[in-house]
Each structure stands twice: as structure tokens, then as C-alpha cells.
Enzyme design. Structure first.
Site, short mmCIF file in Angstrom:
data_model
loop_
_atom_site.label_atom_id
_atom_site.label_comp_id
_atom_site.label_asym_id
_atom_site.label_seq_id
_atom_site.Cartn_x
_atom_site.Cartn_y
_atom_site.Cartn_z
N THR A 1 -33.44 -56.58 8.14
CA THR A 1 -34.43 -55.54 7.83
C THR A 1 -35.23 -55.93 6.59
O THR A 1 -36.45 -55.71 6.53
CB THR A 1 -33.73 -54.18 7.61
OG1 THR A 1 -32.94 -53.87 8.75
CG2 THR A 1 -34.75 -53.08 7.39
N ASP B 1 -37.70 -55.54 16.64
CA ASP B 1 -36.35 -55.52 16.06
C ASP B 1 -35.33 -55.43 17.19
O ASP B 1 -35.63 -54.91 18.27
CB ASP B 1 -36.22 -54.30 15.14
CG ASP B 1 -34.99 -54.37 14.25
OD1 ASP B 1 -34.43 -55.46 14.10
OD2 ASP B 1 -34.59 -53.32 13.72
N GLU B 2 -34.12 -55.94 16.97
CA GLU B 2 -33.04 -55.90 17.97
C GLU B 2 -33.51 -56.45 19.33
O GLU B 2 -33.32 -55.84 20.37
CB GLU B 2 -32.51 -54.48 18.13
CG GLU B 2 -32.08 -53.79 16.85
CD GLU B 2 -30.78 -54.35 16.27
OE1 GLU B 2 -30.26 -55.33 16.81
OE2 GLU B 2 -30.31 -53.81 15.26
N GLN C 1 -24.81 -59.97 19.43
CA GLN C 1 -24.70 -58.52 19.33
C GLN C 1 -25.40 -57.81 20.50
O GLN C 1 -25.77 -56.65 20.40
CB GLN C 1 -25.29 -58.04 18.00
CG GLN C 1 -24.52 -58.56 16.79
CD GLN C 1 -25.02 -57.95 15.50
OE1 GLN C 1 -24.82 -56.78 15.21
NE2 GLN C 1 -25.67 -58.77 14.68
N ARG D 1 -18.78 -54.60 11.29
CA ARG D 1 -19.14 -53.34 10.62
C ARG D 1 -18.39 -53.22 9.29
O ARG D 1 -18.78 -52.44 8.42
CB ARG D 1 -18.78 -52.12 11.48
CG ARG D 1 -19.46 -51.96 12.82
CD ARG D 1 -20.94 -52.15 12.78
NE ARG D 1 -21.29 -53.54 13.07
CZ ARG D 1 -22.47 -54.09 12.79
NH1 ARG D 1 -23.39 -53.39 12.16
NH2 ARG D 1 -22.73 -55.35 13.12
#
Length: 732
Positions: free
Chosen positions: A34, A219-220, A250, A600
Site C-alpha cells: 500500500t 490492487d490485489e 495469496q 497475519r
């Protein structure tokens, strides 16, 4: 050096200043993606003097979009509210609100969420005289969404709709799309599909957006589906300056249409592209990263990279093996208590599980120990009945063709207009080819259908909506809602109920009014914009915030979040990895999910597995997850001090992994039959040893078993006992 480029490592700096042509940024977990994206946007505006309106950025949640805007503003002290940074759906809504010219649609269209879609599907089933117990609305909604995400049109679907089930799905799909257009409404998938249709069919509109957006950010990128990929290609084809940020390791959303090949094939799809790998992790300890790398290297479908960090080594992840799931929950909550006693903030603790159904035992123990917690992915504020009612009124004010909203509110609060009366109104609607609201103008022509009381009630409702429509053009959204609540006596009715539930609803309505007040203070949009914003909220966006609370959530919901202390629970075969795994490809996605779960954690990671788990009232033996075996050398096993004894049952369950290549890492022991029944659920496609391919249309509990009804492709309907039926799930 520019302030924008300060505090970037060399690889991040290279990614930010690489501004020409397609760029794939492979951003490992916690690598500052980000920061890189927002710095690059700021760099383009501040250093290269790019007009902010020439930049388009796609995100997957409104939360991510807002964070991106805030970070850009902090870097260049520039108001970016007018920049096109948003989710795929919100960007498409902007384009459609501005330029829509498809079929009978108008720019005041409604956006139907999953609940609205199912309401429409139920109408289709009723008109087609199809049994909703056989053709489950959940299944039909999932099938239609899957077809759309693949980019398959109705005409294309017709070509391979050969089986009896697919032919019925086709007929429902066609009627469903017709009803959407009649309601002047789009479902979420159509927002993207219709935008693509608009751009492909209108040369001037296509050229406008292609010329305008010189720089496109995604993004992603690993989570994009086929239609999102097509939209990106369309919008970026003029300038070819695409920055795609993501991580193939991911990619965990195949079940909702994500295509991992989009990121794996980026360099083939976008010619003369560059690749930059962000592998330095700023989040986790060395030991946590070692565990993540150890797991993911077992996958074949990936772009090789290893995360590394300058952080401390930290503790090894700890594995606790319990005798049963209650003991597992007690252990996890005791660890929570210890952390809280050490003044760890509750918001830094998360309990992650593969499926929501696993939360109950942990919730019970947290409650017993007076620990505040929140379930992310539980009931959302905007999904509550009273809020959906008020939103339905507002939606109907904006879009008078929205029959779904009218059906919801025509008798809410109760005003004596029953289902029979609404069906009679539907007859007028079909006869006149009008919306339900417009059909109310013809009551006198069809007065033979209604008694005097019904005529009065319907006329009163029509006058109410007409009044609200006029008011909406002259007063604020807040005042409009206040007038509506007062006119229909929504609060008064709840106050008279004087129950705890009614008081809770009143609090929710007050909070809804507050949200509108805040919207009007901070945004320039009208009523239509306000409704669109709510319609486009994702599950993560809708989650209520409790700052000081332990988080309970699925691993899918945890994507994009981070916590100091993470507990990954129920690491057992058939749970994680899931019992729906049927191939090596499926297992790789489960492994990516495990990788996401591990990464995480910032400071400490706990893993738990149980020797038994209670299902259908009985304890059944469990087999430790394959991921525990893969982590064998990276974890510390905790000693179980429990005195509880366990006597194993005979093991005779069908091997849920039997389709795997024999070289895969599956345990040799087979689980018990009783637990196998948990793999079956309504709407699944199965293969029966004798009867062939079919669709599960109904599941009923039967003592400690299940009765499973299946509609086979042959047209035959059979019912089986879940624990002994010789069939397998072939599509979930």
C-alpha cells in the site's frame, strides 16, 4: 530526495519510479504494498505533474480505497476525493451513472445485493413453476454469479446447457435477467458486465475513458476474475500504463471466481512489462516467516519468492494438540487471558478458523471469561431488517421501477396489505407491462380485483411514495428520512412494543440517521449516490468496529489484516484443508490460505489441532492437518497436561482425498464414516456410484445422520442416508 521517496527501500523506490509501461509488483505479505502504490500515485502527481483525474485505481474494498486516498493526501497535501480510487463495482457505478445507454435501463438504476437477488430468483421459480426445494435459490444465485464471473453470456451458456439441470438453470437465468431490466436494477456481477458492454459497443465512450486514464492501478491483482481482467484491459489499452500489485501466494478466492492465471500470466498478457518483487517483510518475526515460506514452497502454481525480514527471530510458532474441541477452546481462551493480563490490547489478538461454524466453542469460553470479542463476518449493520426496510423506501424513491424494494415495504410497517393483494397488483403489472408502483395508478380500472379496504390501503401507500418522491427533490436526505420515519410511525410502533429487541432496533435506526448526517457533512453526493455507496459495501466494510475486542474471523475475512497474536485453530483433515478439496489444485489453494493465515501474525503464532471433534452429538477421531506435517521442523509442540482419556473408534470413513495423486502428502490413515456426512450441503453437485451426476436439493437432519435428496441429470430424484451413501462432491 523528494519527501514522497523518503523511507522507501531500494526495491520499493524502483517500483515507485517505474512509471512507463506495464508493471507487475509481486508484493509479499507485509512488504509495504500500500505504501508503494500510494507513493507512486503521489509521485506521478507531485513530481511528474500528472493530472489526478488521469489516474484510476481499483481496490477490492471501500476500506482499502479510503486508506489509499488518505495516504496519498498525507504525502502531497492534496484533496484526492475527486480521484477515481475505488472498488471495481464503485468505479463501474460511476461510469454507468454518467453514460448508461443500454436497453431499457435508466441512470437511476438500483443495485441488488444477494438478498435482493434471491427474492428475484424466488419470483422466477414461482413463475416457472419450479420447486425451490429442488432448485435452491442459493444454488441458482451461485450458478448465475459463477457464469457471469466467467464472462459467459446467456447465448454462450445456451450452447452447453445440455443436462436437465442446466436447461432449467438457463430458463431461470433468462427470466432473472429480464426481471432485473424490468426493475431497472443491476446485480453486482452485472455492474462490471454492463460496463464492459457499454465500453465495447459505444466507441465515443470507450475512447473517452481510454484517453482519460493514462495510469491504471490494480490492487490485489491475484483476486481478479475474468470480467475484471477484461475491464482492466479495455480501460488501459490506449496508454498501457498498468501497475498490477498482488501476490500469487495469496490467491484464495477461486470459489468466487478469482483466476490465479491473471497474475501468473501478466507478463504474457501485457507486452513489454516489467516485474519487481517486494520480498522484505516489515510485519512478522523471522520464525513466523520461516513457517510461511516452509508451507508455501510445497505449491507448484506460484512465482517463486521467499519473504525475509530484519525483524527479530522471535518465538517459534507453538502447536497445541487437545483431546477434544472444548479443551481446545479452553486452551485458546486461557492464552488470551494470559496475554490480556500482560496488558496486550484485545484488538491485537485474533482467532482464525477455516469456517464460521467453528466459532461457537470459542465464543462460549470467551463469554464465560468475560472477554470482549467481535465476530467479523457476523450480522452486519446494513443487513439488519429495520435498516434494509428504510433503505428499500429510499431506493424506491430514487428508482420507481424497483419492484423488489416495493414488495419489501408495501406492508412494512404493517398497513394491512397482504400477499394476496400484492399478487393481484402483480396481475395489473403484467397486464399493463408496468412497474408495481406505476400499476397503482390503474386501481380503478381493476377495482373488481380488490375489496374497498384494500383499495384504500393501496391508494394510501401510493400517496405516501408520491409524497416522498416530491419531498426528495426539495429537502436533505436526513430530513427526508426523518419525514419518512414520522409518516409511517416506524419509531412509534417500536416504542409501543417496548421489548429489548425493539429498543435495539430503535438504536440502529438512530445510528442510521447519524450515518446520513455524517454523509451530508462530508460528501457532496445526492440520495442516489448515498444508496449506491451502501449497496457497494463489502462484508469487511460492513463490519461494526469494536476497538477493544478480540477478533474471531475466518481466514478469508482476515485477508489484509494483521494482529500481534494469532491463533489458527482446528488444523485437521476435512476442516483445514477443507473436506471440499478434490484435487491438487484445490489443495494448493488451501495451502495459500494457510500461508495467508500465518502471515497475519506479527509477534506470536499459535496453532491448535484436536484428536476428537464433536459432530452430530458424538466425538469422532480427527487426523492432524497436512500443514502440521509440513511445518514439523518449524514449530514448537506444547505439552498437553490434560488427564482426559480417549478411546478411538474403528476408522472406516471414505478417504476424502482419494482423487489426489498418490505422491501428495496425505496421511495414510482414513477418517471415520460419520464425519464424512459433513461434506454434503444444499446446492452441491455430486457424483453417485450408481446414479451418476446430480444436484443436492435438500438436506434434513435424521437423528445423528442426514437424509440427502438429489436431483440427478437423468431427471430422477432419490433420497439417501448421508453417512453411507456412495457419492462424492464434485463441485461446491
Amino acid at each position: 530526495m523528494s519527501r514522497i521517496l523518503e523511507n522507501l527501500n531500494q526495491t520499493q523506490l524502483k517500483a515507485v519510479t517505474n512509471t512507463d509501461g506495464p508493471l507487475l509488483i509481486l508484493a509479499g505479505a507485509g512488504s509495504g504494498k500500500t505504501k508503494v502504490v500510494t507513493s507512486k500515485i503521489a509521485y506521478l502527481i507531485e513530481e511528474l505533474k500528472v493530472n489526478p483525474q488521469e489516474i484510476l485505481a481499483f481496490t477490492f474494498t471501500n476500506k482499502a480505497a479510503n486508506e489509499m486516498k488518505e495516504r496519498v493526501m498525507s504525502l502531497i497535501d492534496f484533496n484526492v476525493d475527486r480521484m477515481w480510487i475505488g472498488t471495481f463495482h464503485s468505479i463501474c457505478v460511476k461510469i454507468l451513472r454518467r453514460d448508461l445507454n443500454i436497453g431499457k435501463y435508466t441512470k437511476s438504476f438500483s443495485i441488488f445485493d444477494t438478498s435482493d437477488q434471491k427474492t428475484l430468483i424466488k419470483e422466477c421459480l414461482k413463475e416457472l413453476d419450479l420447486d425451490p426445494k429442488i432448485f435452491s435459490p442459493n444454488y441458482i444465485q451461485g450458478r448465475i454469479s459463477g457464469i457471469k464471473n466467467e464472462g459467459v453470456s446467456i447465448e454462450e451458456f445456451k450452447k452447453f446447457a445440455i443436462s436437465p439441470i442446466d436447461k432449467k438453470v438457463l430458463s431461470i437465468y433468462e427470466l432473472y435477467q429480464e426481471k432485473l431490466e424490468n426493475n431497472n436494477a443491476f446485480d453486482f456481477d452485472d455492474l462490471i458486465i454492463k460496463t464492459i458492454e457499454l465500453l465495447e459497443n459505444d466507441t465515443l465512450i470507450r475512447r473517452y475513458y481510454q484517453e482519460r486514464f493514462r495510469y491504471v492501478f490494480v490492487d490485489e491483482y491475484q483476486d481478479t476474475n475474468n470480467t475484471q481482467y477484461k475491464l482492466i484491459k479495455l480501460l488501459s489499452s490506449k496508454h498501457n500504463n498498468v501497475t498490477a500489485v498482488g501476490d500469487a501466494d495469496q490467491s484464495i478466492y477461486k470459489w468466487r471466481g478469482a483466476n490465479i492465471n491473471n497474475i501468473l500470466n501478466f507478463e504474457k498478457d501485457f507486452k513489454n512489462s516489467s516485474r519487481i518483487i517486494l520480498s522484505q517483510n516489515y510485519r512478522s518475526t523471522k520464525n513466523i516467516l520461516e513457517s510461511a515460506n516452509t508451507v508455501i514452497t510445497n505449491n507448484i502454481e506460484r512465482i517463486k519468492k521467499d519473504l525475509w525480514t530484519d525483524n527479530t527471530s522471535g518465538n517459534k510458532p507453538k502447536l497445541y494438540t487437545s483431546q477434544g474441541n472444548i479443551e481446545e477452546a479452553i486452551f485458546v481462551v486461557e492464552q488470551n487471558k494470559d496475554l490480556l493480563n500482560k496488558e496486550v490490547s484485545p484488538k491485537e489478538i485474533a482467532i482464525l478458523y477455516r469456517s464460521n461454524s467453528l466459532s461457537r466453542s470459542f465464543e462460549e469460553q470467551l463469554i464465560k471469561n468475560n472477554i470482549t470479542y467481535k465476530v467479523i463476518g457476523g450480522i452486519k449493520f446494513y443487513d439488519r431488517a429495520e435498516i434494509k426496510d428504510l433503505l428499500a423506501y429510499l431506493r424506491l424513491i430514487v428508482n420507481q421501477n424497483d419492484d423488489v424494494s416495493l414488495r419489501r415495504i408495501i406492508n412494512s410497517p404493517k398497513r394491512g396489505i397482504g400477499d394476496v393483494t400484492v399478487e393481484k397488483l402483480s396481475l395489473i403489472s403484467r397486464e399493463k407491462e408496468l412497474s408495481l408502483l406505476d400499476s397503482l395508478n390503474y386501481l380503478n380500472e381493476f377495482e373488481h380485483l380488490f375489496d374497498k379496504r384494500s383499495m384504500t390501503k393501496l391508494s394510501s401507500f401510493k400517496n405516501l411514495i408520491d409524497n416522498l418522491i416530491v419531498k426528495s427533490n426539495n429537502i436533505t436526505i436526513y430530513d427526508l428520512l426523518e419525514f419518512l420515519i414520522d409518516r409511517v410511525e416506524y419509531k412509534k410502533i417500536l416504542e409501543l412494543e417496548n421489548t429489548i429487541e425493539a429498543k435495539s432496533k430503535l438504536d440502529n435506526i438512530d445510528e442510521f440517521q447519524n450515518s446520513i448526517k455524517q454523509y451530508e457533512e462530508n460528501e457532496e453526493g445526492n440520495l442516489s449516490d448515498f444508496i449506491s455507496g451502501i449497496s457497494l459495501l463489502s462484508d469487511v466494510d460492513k463490519t461494526e468496529e469494536k476497538d477493544e475486542a478480540v477478533s474471531l474471523l475466518t481466514i478469508h475475512s482476515a485477508k489484509g489484516l494483521e494482529f500481534e497474536y494469532v491463533f489458527i485453530v482446528a488444523l485437521e483433515e476435512g476442516i483445514f484443508p477443507s473436506s471440499y478439496v478434490e484435487s491438487d489444485e484445490d489443495l494448493q489453494e488451501e495451502r495459500r490460505l494457510m500461508y495467508v493465515a500465518i502471515t497475519r501474525a506479527k509477534k506470536d503464532l499459535f496453532l491448535t489441532t484436536s484428536k476428537t471433534r464433536t459432530k452430530f452429538g458424538k466425538s469422532e477421531r480427527q487426523i492432524p492437518s497436512i500443514f502440521i506435517k509440513e511445518l514439523e521442523n518449524s514449530i514448537e509442540r506444547l505439552k498437553n497436561e490434560s488427564k482426559q482419556m480417549f478411546i478411538p473408534r474403528e476408522s472406516s470413513r471414505l478417504n476424502i482425498h482419494k482423487k489426489f495423486d498418490k505422491k501428495s502428502y496425505m496421511p495414510s490413515e482414513k477418517p471415520t464414516i460419520r464425519e464424512n456426512i459433513s461434506v454434503f450441503k444444499d446446492g452441491q453437485t455430486i457424483e453417485h456410484k450408481k446414479w451418476g451426476r446430480g444436484l443436492i436439493t435438500q438436506i434434513k437432519p435424521d437423528n445423528e445422520d442426514q437424509l440427502i435428496t438429489v436431483l440427478f441429470d437423468s431427471g430422477q430424484i432419490k433420497t439417501f442416508i448421508g453417512s453411507i451413501t456412495p457419492m462424492e462432491v464434485i463441485n461446491d
